[in-house]
Motif scaffolding. Structure first.
Motif, PDB file in Angstrom:
ATOM      1  N   GLU A 115      51.634  44.227  39.944  1.00  0.00           N
ATOM      2  CA  GLU A 115      52.453  44.039  41.154  1.00  0.00           C
ATOM      3  C   GLU A 115      52.218  45.185  42.140  1.00  0.00           C
ATOM      4  O   GLU A 115      52.025  44.965  43.342  1.00  0.00           O
ATOM      5  CB  GLU A 115      53.929  43.975  40.757  1.00  0.00           C
ATOM      6  CG  GLU A 115      54.918  44.039  41.905  1.00  0.00           C
ATOM      7  CD  GLU A 115      55.354  42.681  42.418  1.00  0.00           C
ATOM      8  OE1 GLU A 115      56.304  42.638  43.210  1.00  0.00           O
ATOM      9  OE2 GLU A 115      54.735  41.666  42.032  1.00  0.00           O
ATOM     10  N   GLN A 116      52.227  46.387  41.626  1.00  0.00           N
ATOM     11  CA  GLN A 116      52.005  47.551  42.487  1.00  0.00           C
ATOM     12  C   GLN A 116      50.593  47.543  43.069  1.00  0.00           C
ATOM     13  O   GLN A 116      50.394  47.843  44.251  1.00  0.00           O
ATOM     14  CB  GLN A 116      52.243  48.829  41.694  1.00  0.00           C
ATOM     15  CG  GLN A 116      52.098  50.110  42.514  1.00  0.00           C
ATOM     16  CD  GLN A 116      52.362  51.345  41.685  1.00  0.00           C
ATOM     17  OE1 GLN A 116      52.104  51.371  40.480  1.00  0.00           O
ATOM     18  NE2 GLN A 116      52.897  52.377  42.311  1.00  0.00           N
ATOM     19  N   HIS A 117      49.617  47.189  42.249  1.00  0.00           N
ATOM     20  CA  HIS A 117      48.228  47.150  42.709  1.00  0.00           C
ATOM     21  C   HIS A 117      48.039  46.135  43.831  1.00  0.00           C
ATOM     22  O   HIS A 117      47.256  46.371  44.769  1.00  0.00           O
ATOM     23  CB  HIS A 117      47.301  46.814  41.540  1.00  0.00           C
ATOM     24  CG  HIS A 117      45.870  46.594  41.946  1.00  0.00           C
ATOM     25  ND1 HIS A 117      45.029  47.631  42.290  1.00  0.00           N
ATOM     26  CD2 HIS A 117      45.145  45.445  42.089  1.00  0.00           C
ATOM     27  CE1 HIS A 117      43.844  47.150  42.624  1.00  0.00           C
ATOM     28  NE2 HIS A 117      43.883  45.826  42.502  1.00  0.00           N
ATOM     29  N   LEU A 118      48.734  45.007  43.754  1.00  0.00           N
ATOM     30  CA  LEU A 118      48.555  43.937  44.742  1.00  0.00           C
ATOM     31  C   LEU A 118      49.268  44.204  46.061  1.00  0.00           C
ATOM     32  O   LEU A 118      49.076  43.449  47.017  1.00  0.00           O
ATOM     33  CB  LEU A 118      49.048  42.608  44.154  1.00  0.00           C
ATOM     34  CG  LEU A 118      48.095  41.900  43.190  1.00  0.00           C
ATOM     35  CD1 LEU A 118      48.797  40.739  42.510  1.00  0.00           C
ATOM     36  CD2 LEU A 118      46.833  41.421  43.911  1.00  0.00           C
ATOM     37  N   GLU A 119      50.055  45.245  46.130  1.00  0.00           N
ATOM     38  CA  GLU A 119      50.774  45.534  47.373  1.00  0.00           C
ATOM     39  C   GLU A 119      49.778  45.743  48.516  1.00  0.00           C
ATOM     40  O   GLU A 119      48.889  46.595  48.450  1.00  0.00           O
ATOM     41  CB  GLU A 119      51.638  46.783  47.203  1.00  0.00           C
ATOM     42  CG  GLU A 119      52.526  47.059  48.396  1.00  0.00           C
ATOM     43  CD  GLU A 119      53.486  48.202  48.148  1.00  0.00           C
ATOM     44  OE1 GLU A 119      54.081  48.693  49.118  1.00  0.00           O
ATOM     45  OE2 GLU A 119      53.625  48.616  46.965  1.00  0.00           O
ATOM     46  N   GLY A 120      49.897  44.920  49.538  1.00  0.00           N
ATOM     47  CA  GLY A 120      48.995  45.006  50.684  1.00  0.00           C
ATOM     48  C   GLY A 120      47.646  44.350  50.468  1.00  0.00           C
ATOM     49  O   GLY A 120      46.763  44.453  51.332  1.00  0.00           O
ATOM     50  N   ARG A 121      47.457  43.668  49.343  1.00  0.00           N
ATOM     51  CA  ARG A 121      46.179  43.023  49.040  1.00  0.00           C
ATOM     52  C   ARG A 121      46.340  41.512  48.954  1.00  0.00           C
ATOM     53  O   ARG A 121      47.360  41.015  48.483  1.00  0.00           O
ATOM     54  CB  ARG A 121      45.625  43.512  47.694  1.00  0.00           C
ATOM     55  CG  ARG A 121      45.362  45.005  47.596  1.00  0.00           C
ATOM     56  CD  ARG A 121      44.998  45.354  46.148  1.00  0.00           C
ATOM     57  NE  ARG A 121      44.858  46.787  45.964  1.00  0.00           N
ATOM     58  CZ  ARG A 121      43.713  47.444  46.059  1.00  0.00           C
ATOM     59  NH1 ARG A 121      42.607  46.780  46.346  1.00  0.00           N
ATOM     60  NH2 ARG A 121      43.678  48.752  45.864  1.00  0.00           N
ATOM     61  N   GLN A 122      45.307  40.804  49.370  1.00  0.00           N
ATOM     62  CA  GLN A 122      45.263  39.352  49.194  1.00  0.00           C
ATOM     63  C   GLN A 122      44.675  38.985  47.843  1.00  0.00           C
ATOM     64  O   GLN A 122      45.076  37.999  47.231  1.00  0.00           O
ATOM     65  CB  GLN A 122      44.421  38.710  50.315  1.00  0.00           C
ATOM     66  CG  GLN A 122      45.012  38.854  51.699  1.00  0.00           C
ATOM     67  CD  GLN A 122      46.299  38.074  51.851  1.00  0.00           C
ATOM     68  OE1 GLN A 122      46.342  36.852  51.633  1.00  0.00           O
ATOM     69  NE2 GLN A 122      47.372  38.764  52.217  1.00  0.00           N
ATOM     70  N   PHE A 123      43.722  39.790  47.394  1.00  0.00           N
ATOM     71  CA  PHE A 123      43.023  39.544  46.134  1.00  0.00           C
ATOM     72  C   PHE A 123      43.048  40.818  45.297  1.00  0.00           C
ATOM     73  O   PHE A 123      43.355  41.902  45.801  1.00  0.00           O
ATOM     74  CB  PHE A 123      41.584  39.101  46.393  1.00  0.00           C
ATOM     75  CG  PHE A 123      41.462  37.887  47.277  1.00  0.00           C
ATOM     76  CD1 PHE A 123      41.726  36.634  46.776  1.00  0.00           C
ATOM     77  CD2 PHE A 123      41.107  38.017  48.611  1.00  0.00           C
ATOM     78  CE1 PHE A 123      41.637  35.505  47.575  1.00  0.00           C
ATOM     79  CE2 PHE A 123      41.010  36.901  49.431  1.00  0.00           C
ATOM     80  CZ  PHE A 123      41.281  35.636  48.919  1.00  0.00           C
ATOM     81  N   ILE A 124      42.701  40.690  44.026  1.00  0.00           N
ATOM     82  CA  ILE A 124      42.781  41.849  43.140  1.00  0.00           C
ATOM     83  C   ILE A 124      41.738  42.899  43.485  1.00  0.00           C
ATOM     84  O   ILE A 124      42.009  44.103  43.438  1.00  0.00           O
ATOM     85  CB  ILE A 124      42.645  41.400  41.664  1.00  0.00           C
ATOM     86  CG1 ILE A 124      43.875  40.572  41.263  1.00  0.00           C
ATOM     87  CG2 ILE A 124      42.497  42.599  40.733  1.00  0.00           C
ATOM     88  CD1 ILE A 124      43.826  40.020  39.858  1.00  0.00           C
ATOM     89  N   VAL A 125      40.540  42.448  43.870  1.00  0.00           N
ATOM     90  CA  VAL A 125      39.454  43.377  44.190  1.00  0.00           C
ATOM     91  C   VAL A 125      38.829  42.967  45.525  1.00  0.00           C
ATOM     92  O   VAL A 125      38.460  41.799  45.701  1.00  0.00           O
ATOM     93  CB  VAL A 125      38.369  43.381  43.095  1.00  0.00           C
ATOM     94  CG1 VAL A 125      37.216  44.294  43.485  1.00  0.00           C
ATOM     95  CG2 VAL A 125      38.953  43.809  41.755  1.00  0.00           C
ATOM     96  N   GLY A 126      38.711  43.907  46.437  1.00  0.00           N
ATOM     97  CA  GLY A 126      38.006  43.636  47.679  1.00  0.00           C
ATOM     98  C   GLY A 126      38.732  42.653  48.581  1.00  0.00           C
ATOM     99  O   GLY A 126      39.947  42.461  48.493  1.00  0.00           O
ATOM    100  N   GLU A 127      37.943  42.006  49.423  1.00  0.00           N
ATOM    101  CA  GLU A 127      38.498  41.133  50.465  1.00  0.00           C
ATOM    102  C   GLU A 127      38.292  39.657  50.179  1.00  0.00           C
ATOM    103  O   GLU A 127      38.537  38.819  51.049  1.00  0.00           O
ATOM    104  CB  GLU A 127      37.856  41.481  51.826  1.00  0.00           C
ATOM    105  CG  GLU A 127      38.071  42.921  52.255  1.00  0.00           C
ATOM    106  CD  GLU A 127      39.545  43.256  52.421  1.00  0.00           C
ATOM    107  OE1 GLU A 127      40.295  42.389  52.891  1.00  0.00           O
ATOM    108  OE2 GLU A 127      39.933  44.389  52.072  1.00  0.00           O
ATOM    109  N   ARG A 128      37.851  39.314  48.962  1.00  0.00           N
ATOM    110  CA  ARG A 128      37.653  37.909  48.636  1.00  0.00           C
ATOM    111  C   ARG A 128      37.931  37.688  47.150  1.00  0.00           C
ATOM    112  O   ARG A 128      37.992  38.630  46.368  1.00  0.00           O
ATOM    113  CB  ARG A 128      36.236  37.447  48.992  1.00  0.00           C
ATOM    114  CG  ARG A 128      35.132  38.207  48.290  1.00  0.00           C
ATOM    115  CD  ARG A 128      33.768  37.706  48.746  1.00  0.00           C
ATOM    116  NE  ARG A 128      33.611  36.296  48.424  1.00  0.00           N
ATOM    117  CZ  ARG A 128      32.721  35.497  49.002  1.00  0.00           C
ATOM    118  NH1 ARG A 128      31.913  35.969  49.936  1.00  0.00           N
ATOM    119  NH2 ARG A 128      32.625  34.222  48.655  1.00  0.00           N
ATOM    120  N   LEU A 129      38.080  36.436  46.786  1.00  0.00           N
ATOM    121  CA  LEU A 129      38.369  36.091  45.394  1.00  0.00           C
ATOM    122  C   LEU A 129      37.207  36.516  44.495  1.00  0.00           C
ATOM    123  O   LEU A 129      36.042  36.363  44.860  1.00  0.00           O
ATOM    124  CB  LEU A 129      38.617  34.595  45.279  1.00  0.00           C
ATOM    125  CG  LEU A 129      39.001  34.073  43.898  1.00  0.00           C
ATOM    126  CD1 LEU A 129      40.137  33.065  44.000  1.00  0.00           C
ATOM    127  CD2 LEU A 129      37.796  33.411  43.232  1.00  0.00           C
TER     128      LEU A 129
END
Length: 205
Positions: free
Chosen positions: A141-155
């Protein structure tokens, strides 16, 4: 390619990968309720007697996370694995985090709630597994703050592997206190490539 699976299982995770790379494949229904996964013809494909299994020519790949990683390597142009070595390392990190830190407590809960015979179920282990999941879910949850995906800018492979688990946890009522994970779940399943949600897939079982 052929994907052997059963609705609502981790075959959904393999479907994520197949749909994201737009692969041509045949879905082979293995009826777990009728014990088809224990029959000799299936055990020749996967001696572990579990789904999913991907068969690609002479290659036989069991284990859902391994299937997603295989597809990422087979279709590099789809960029399920980042080209940048640092981002790729993070994709591996979060993929393994999902299958070790999130999936295992979910399996413990499931086994002691439904799968084990009643005399082998341990209510104390259910509570311990819930605590373990909640602790690790808070990290994601903390890692995803401000992110759309887990890594980088795409799935990436990390999302294909993880989002199924978040849906599983949602089915168990474990993400009510995690608005970021709820939003992530809704966002990814809104993708046109997304497979059915677990609840919808079970209706077709």
């Amino acid at each position: 390619m052929k994907l052997y699976g059963f609705p609502g299982t981790r075959a959904q995770r393999a479907l994520w990968g197949l749909k994201e790379v737009d692969a041509d494949f045949e879905y082979v229904h293995v009826n777990l309720l009728e014990g088809e996964h224990k029959r000799p013809e299936f055990l020749r494909i996967n001696p572990a007697g579990k789904v999913p299994v991907l068969v690609d020519g002479d290659r036989v790949i069991p284990e859902s996370a391994a299937i997603v990683l295989y597809l990422a390597e087979k279709y590099p142009e789809k960029a399920l694995l980042p080209a940048d070595i640092e981002e790729r390392a993070q994709a591996f990190r979060w993929t393994l985090f999902a299958v070790t830190e999130l999936e295992q407590p979910l399996w413990r809960i499931t086994r002691h709630t439904f799968l084990y015979p009643p005399d082998r179920r341990l209510s104390a282990d259910i509570e311990l597994a819930r605590d373990d999941f909640m602790t690790m879910a808070a990290i994601l949850e903390q890692h995803l703050e401000g992110r759309q995906f887990i890594v980088g800018e795409r799935l990436s492979v990390a999302d294909c592997v993880t989002v199924y688990l978040i849906d599983w946890a949602n089915e168990a009522g474990l993400i009510d206190s995690f608005p970021g994970l709820q939003a992530y779940l809704e966002r990814l399943y809104a993708r046109p490539e997304a497979p059915p949600r677990i609840a919808d897939a079970r209706k077709a079982a």
